[in-house]
Design an enzyme around this catalytic site. Sequence first.
Site, PDB file in Angstrom:
ATOM      1  CD  GLU A  56      -0.432  -9.621   2.214  1.00  0.00           C
ATOM      2  OE1 GLU A  56      -0.945  -9.549   1.097  1.00  0.00           O
ATOM      3  OE2 GLU A  56      -0.363  -8.657   2.993  1.00  0.00           O
ATOM      4  CG  ASP A  69      -1.800  -1.283   1.173  1.00  0.00           C
ATOM      5  OD1 ASP A  69      -2.568  -1.429   0.217  1.00  0.00           O
ATOM      6  OD2 ASP A  69      -1.650  -2.142   2.064  1.00  0.00           O
TER       7      ASP A  69
HETATM    8  C1  5RP Z   1      -3.152  -7.181   1.230  1.00  0.00           C
HETATM    9  C2  5RP Z   1      -2.022  -6.321   0.818  1.00  0.00           C
HETATM   10  C3  5RP Z   1      -1.947  -5.938  -0.615  1.00  0.00           C
HETATM   11  O1  5RP Z   1      -0.785  -6.480  -1.164  1.00  0.00           O
HETATM   12  C4  5RP Z   1      -1.949  -4.436  -0.721  1.00  0.00           C
HETATM   13  O2  5RP Z   1      -3.142  -3.949  -0.119  1.00  0.00           O
HETATM   14  C5  5RP Z   1      -1.865  -3.957  -2.182  1.00  0.00           C
HETATM   15  O3  5RP Z   1      -3.014  -4.331  -2.869  1.00  0.00           O
HETATM   16  P1  5RP Z   1      -3.281  -3.902  -4.377  1.00  0.00           P
HETATM   17  O4  5RP Z   1      -2.259  -4.585  -5.225  1.00  0.00           O
HETATM   18  O5  5RP Z   1      -4.696  -4.376  -4.644  1.00  0.00           O
HETATM   19  O6  5RP Z   1      -3.176  -2.405  -4.472  1.00  0.00           O
HETATM   20  O7  5RP Z   1      -1.172  -5.950   1.593  1.00  0.00           O
HETATM   21  O8  5RP Z   1      -3.211  -7.345   2.608  1.00  0.00           O
END
Ligand code: 5RP
Length: 236
Positions: free
Chosen positions: A112, A93
Site C-alpha cells: 500500500e 486504521d
Molecule cells: C490494510 C489497511 C486497511 O486499509 C485498513 O486496515 C482499513 O481497513 P478497513 O477499511 O477494513 O477498516 O491498511 O492493510
Amino acid sequence: MTAGMDAVKLMKQEVGRAAASRVQSGSIVGLGTGSTTAFAIQFLGDRLKSGELKDIKGVPTSFQASVLAKQYGIPLTTLDEIEKIDIAIDGADEVDPQKNLIKGGGAAHTREKVVDALADLFIVVVDSSKLVDKLGTTFPLPVEVLPMAVAPVMRAIEKLGGKPELRMGVKKDGPVITDQGNMVLDVDFGAIANPVEMEKILNNIPGVLENGLFVGVADIILVGEVKDGQSSVREF
Ligand code: 5RP
C-alpha cells in the site's frame, strides 16, 4: 447484525462511493485494501459497467484488491508497465489531525505504501471512528518483518519502548503470512509523539520491511458519518 454494525457498513459504503466518483476516465488507479476500499472498488466497477467511466487501469495493493478488481471488471496493470499513478484510494486504521495515518490492519501496508506514495492524488476513505488526536492510541502499529528476523526485531522494538505481538491467523493456526511471505508484529507504543521519526527508526531495524506509519502521504481524507440514521461524507 446490530444497528451499530449497520451504521459502520453504511459509512464505509458511502465513503467508498464518494471516492470512486472522483476517478476520471483514462486514469491509472491505485486500489487499496480493506473493507472500505472494497466498496470503492465495487463502485468503480459499477461506473465502468454503466459506461460512465472508461479506460481505467488498477494497480492492486494486495491479493484481496486484485481479486475484487477482477470480480468487478477493472483491468489491472503493474508498476513495470506504467510511469505514474493518477489517483489512489485506500483505507486507514487511524488518521490524525495532520492527515498522518496508521495502516496495516489487513497486513497490506508494505505494498500500500509503495502504491499510495506514487499517486498524484491519494484519497483516504475512513469512517468517523478512525479519527484520533494522536496515532497509536486506538490501534497498534503494524510492522512487516522477515520471518527469520522476528526475534531480533521484537527485541529492538522493546528497546524503543514498544510492546510487540506477533499477529496470529484467524481460522488458521500460526502467524499471519503477508502477500509477500513475511510476518507482522502489532506494536503497542501508546500515543506516538513523533510519527516522522518513528517511521524512520522502525524501518532502520534490519529485518523490518515496512511499518504502517504513513506520514505526509495522504492528500484528501474522506470521512463517512452517520447521524440520526442519515449518512454523509465530509472532506477532512
Ligand atoms: C490494510 C489497511 C486497511 O486499509 C485498513 O486496515 C482499513 O481497513 P478497513 O477499511 O477494513 O477498516 O491498511 O492493510
